[in-house]
Scaffold this motif. Structure first.
Motif, mmCIF file in Angstrom:
data_model
loop_
_atom_site.group_PDB
_atom_site.id
_atom_site.type_symbol
_atom_site.label_atom_id
_atom_site.label_comp_id
_atom_site.label_asym_id
_atom_site.label_seq_id
_atom_site.Cartn_x
_atom_site.Cartn_y
_atom_site.Cartn_z
ATOM 1 N N ALA A 173 60.109 17.066 11.817
ATOM 2 C CA ALA A 173 59.486 17.717 10.661
ATOM 3 C C ALA A 173 59.597 16.860 9.404
ATOM 4 C CB ALA A 173 60.124 19.084 10.423
ATOM 5 N N ILE A 174 60.743 16.200 9.213
ATOM 6 C CA ILE A 174 60.905 15.324 8.048
ATOM 7 C C ILE A 174 59.934 14.150 8.138
ATOM 8 C CG2 ILE A 174 62.466 13.702 6.905
ATOM 9 C CD1 ILE A 174 64.766 15.636 7.604
ATOM 10 N N SER A 175 59.794 13.564 9.326
ATOM 11 C CA SER A 175 58.845 12.464 9.517
ATOM 12 C C SER A 175 57.432 12.916 9.177
ATOM 13 C CB SER A 175 58.916 11.967 10.963
ATOM 14 O OG SER A 175 57.886 11.038 11.235
ATOM 15 N N TRP A 176 57.038 14.071 9.695
ATOM 16 C CA TRP A 176 55.702 14.624 9.425
ATOM 17 C C TRP A 176 55.499 14.859 7.935
ATOM 18 C CZ3 TRP A 176 54.873 19.788 7.702
ATOM 19 C CH2 TRP A 176 53.530 20.208 7.699
ATOM 20 N N TRP A 177 56.504 15.452 7.282
ATOM 21 C CA TRP A 177 56.417 15.696 5.841
ATOM 22 C C TRP A 177 56.270 14.387 5.069
ATOM 23 C CZ3 TRP A 177 60.043 13.769 2.353
ATOM 24 C CH2 TRP A 177 59.840 14.145 1.021
ATOM 25 N N ALA A 178 57.103 13.401 5.404
ATOM 26 C CA ALA A 178 57.072 12.134 4.675
ATOM 27 C C ALA A 178 55.735 11.428 4.849
ATOM 28 C CB ALA A 178 58.219 11.236 5.137
ATOM 29 N N MET A 179 55.205 11.424 6.065
ATOM 30 C CA MET A 179 53.911 10.771 6.275
ATOM 31 C C MET A 179 52.801 11.498 5.531
ATOM 32 S SD MET A 179 53.890 9.167 10.111
ATOM 33 C CE MET A 179 54.377 10.623 11.036
ATOM 34 N N ASN A 180 52.893 12.822 5.457
ATOM 35 C CA ASN A 180 51.932 13.566 4.637
ATOM 36 C C ASN A 180 52.010 13.130 3.182
ATOM 37 O OD1 ASN A 180 50.791 15.178 6.630
ATOM 38 N ND2 ASN A 180 52.292 16.805 6.388
ATOM 39 N N GLN A 181 53.222 13.033 2.671
ATOM 40 C CA GLN A 181 53.420 12.670 1.274
ATOM 41 C C GLN A 181 52.937 11.257 0.969
ATOM 42 O OE1 GLN A 181 54.660 14.704 -1.255
ATOM 43 N NE2 GLN A 181 54.456 16.304 0.295
ATOM 44 N N LEU A 182 53.106 10.354 1.927
ATOM 45 C CA LEU A 182 52.811 8.939 1.700
ATOM 46 C C LEU A 182 51.429 8.527 2.197
ATOM 47 C CD1 LEU A 182 56.310 7.527 2.717
ATOM 48 C CD2 LEU A 182 55.482 8.102 0.420
ATOM 49 N N GLY A 183 50.691 9.473 2.788
ATOM 50 C CA GLY A 183 49.341 9.169 3.257
ATOM 51 C C GLY A 183 49.304 8.244 4.451
ATOM 52 N N ILE A 184 50.322 8.321 5.306
ATOM 53 C CA ILE A 184 50.406 7.455 6.487
ATOM 54 C C ILE A 184 49.793 8.187 7.675
ATOM 55 C CG2 ILE A 184 51.952 6.233 8.058
ATOM 56 C CD1 ILE A 184 53.979 6.148 5.707
ATOM 57 N N GLN A 185 48.664 7.719 8.152
ATOM 58 C CA GLN A 185 47.960 8.376 9.254
ATOM 59 C C GLN A 185 48.211 7.614 10.551
ATOM 60 O OE1 GLN A 185 43.924 9.515 8.436
ATOM 61 N NE2 GLN A 185 44.330 9.854 6.272
ATOM 62 N N ARG A 186 49.388 7.811 11.092
ATOM 63 C CA ARG A 186 49.778 7.148 12.338
ATOM 64 C C ARG A 186 50.350 8.185 13.306
ATOM 65 N NH1 ARG A 186 50.844 1.523 11.614
ATOM 66 N NH2 ARG A 186 49.337 0.773 10.078
ATOM 67 N N PRO A 187 49.772 8.332 14.493
ATOM 68 C CA PRO A 187 50.358 9.263 15.463
ATOM 69 C C PRO A 187 51.665 8.715 16.018
ATOM 70 C CG PRO A 187 48.599 8.020 16.490
ATOM 71 C CD PRO A 187 48.587 7.637 15.026
ATOM 72 N N VAL A 188 52.527 9.614 16.443
ATOM 73 C CA VAL A 188 53.763 9.232 17.131
ATOM 74 C C VAL A 188 53.759 9.991 18.457
ATOM 75 C CG1 VAL A 188 56.258 8.959 16.946
ATOM 76 C CG2 VAL A 188 54.877 9.075 14.862
ATOM 77 N N PRO A 189 53.067 9.478 19.464
ATOM 78 C CA PRO A 189 52.928 10.211 20.728
ATOM 79 C C PRO A 189 54.257 10.348 21.455
ATOM 80 C CG PRO A 189 52.060 7.979 20.938
ATOM 81 C CD PRO A 189 52.359 8.183 19.484
ATOM 82 N N GLY A 190 54.368 11.438 22.195
ATOM 83 C CA GLY A 190 55.564 11.670 22.993
ATOM 84 C C GLY A 190 56.577 12.575 22.343
ATOM 85 N N PHE A 191 56.271 13.041 21.122
ATOM 86 C CA PHE A 191 57.236 13.860 20.394
ATOM 87 C C PHE A 191 56.602 15.135 19.851
ATOM 88 C CE2 PHE A 191 58.748 9.509 20.351
ATOM 89 C CZ PHE A 191 60.011 9.678 20.896
ATOM 90 N N GLY A 192 55.743 15.727 20.654
ATOM 91 C CA GLY A 192 55.212 17.034 20.331
ATOM 92 C C GLY A 192 53.893 17.029 19.592
ATOM 93 N N ARG A 193 53.324 18.223 19.512
ATOM 94 C CA ARG A 193 52.014 18.393 18.888
ATOM 95 C C ARG A 193 52.007 17.974 17.426
ATOM 96 N NH1 ARG A 193 50.678 24.576 21.000
ATOM 97 N NH2 ARG A 193 51.403 24.261 23.152
ATOM 98 N N LEU A 194 53.121 18.201 16.744
ATOM 99 C CA LEU A 194 53.171 17.957 15.303
ATOM 100 C C LEU A 194 52.847 16.511 14.956
ATOM 101 C CD1 LEU A 194 53.865 19.426 12.611
ATOM 102 C CD2 LEU A 194 56.195 18.532 12.881
#
Length: 250
Positions: free
Chosen positions: A219-240
């Motif tokens: 969740a922290i990773s998802w939040w940080a990427m949202n904040q920083l505009g980083i559009q990179r998937p991280v497959p293998g770690f859930g739908r989020l």
């Protein structure tokens, strides 16, 4: 941002004096080009006195992470946060923003988790943790105060030292499946505490149950990427984190 984080560095404030599993887990749930910078509060165990001493260090940690060019800062420690009340995370985030001088976005792990749960449509949740009973009850109270319904919960009731050293890879999966079989009507599962091996179980549990899974570092990773505009998937770690549009959209 750090040498290993050309896209961004997540500053993490971690309560325990010693970290092992947590840091390995954190590195799994960010894309290449995103790094972590750790600042610890020096907490030795779960107690009111240790929580008090840990919270007294937050300002120092935030300011040091800003000096070290963290791109975003998150406080990770639901037991510490909820020891001060079910909505203390709101005040803590305000304090952190003030300490940072507004230079970078800040959050707490519990706030990031709540945002992720809402993103995934998880209103009726199951909480799985290795926390002791009193800590787990406080966590449940915080989520219920925020409007979530906790339909099931399971804990391992471990001390901090045991959390760091006695977890197994199969425990999270087994606990999740037991809880799901008892309450299949849950909207999804939240694993509370990053000090045991949970992230490698995310996809495994989602595939077995058909339900989304959220963890603190995810969740922290998802939040940080949202904040920083980083559009990179991280497959293998859930739908989020699976889809590139899941990050950087806000």
């Amino acid at each position: 941002m750090g040498i290993y984080g050309p896209l961004g560095t997540i500053g993490l404030i971690s309560p325990p004096r010693t970290n092992e599993t947590a840091m390995y887990e954190a590195m799994q749930v960010v894309p290449e080009g995103v790094s972590w910078c750790l600042s610890v509060l020096g907490m030795a165990d779960h107690s009111a006195e240790e929580y008090k001493k840990a919270l007294a260090m937050v300002e120092t940690c935030v300011k040091e992470l800003v000096e070290r060019k963290a791109s975003a800062i998150a406080f990770g420690g639901i037991p510490v946060i909820t020891s001060q009340g079910p909505e203390y995370y709101l005040q803590l985030a305000e304090d952190m923003s003030r300490y940072a001088g507004g230079a970078v976005p800040v959050t707490t792990d519990i706030a990031a988790v709540m945002a992720a749960l809402r993103e995934l449509g998880m209103q009726r949740i199951t909480i799985i943790s290795n926390y002791q009973d009193a800590i787990l009850r406080r966590a449940i109270g915080a989520f219920e105060t925020a409007g979530f319904e906790v339909v099931a919960s399971k804990g391992l009731h471990l001390s901090l030292a045991q959390q760091l050293s006695e977890g197994t890879f199969d425990q999270p999966f087994e606990m999740a499946m037991e809880a799901f079989n008892e309450h299949p009507d849950t909207d999804g599962i939240f694993f509370s505490c990053p000090q045991w091996p949970v992230v490698r179980n995310i996809d495994r549990i989602e595939q077995a149950t058909g339900k989304p899974v959220v963890t603190q570092f995810q969740a922290i990773s998802w939040w940080a990427m949202n904040q920083l505009g980083i559009q990179r998937p991280v497959p293998g770690f859930g739908r989020l984190l699976a889809q590139p549009e899941a990050a950087g959209k806000r």
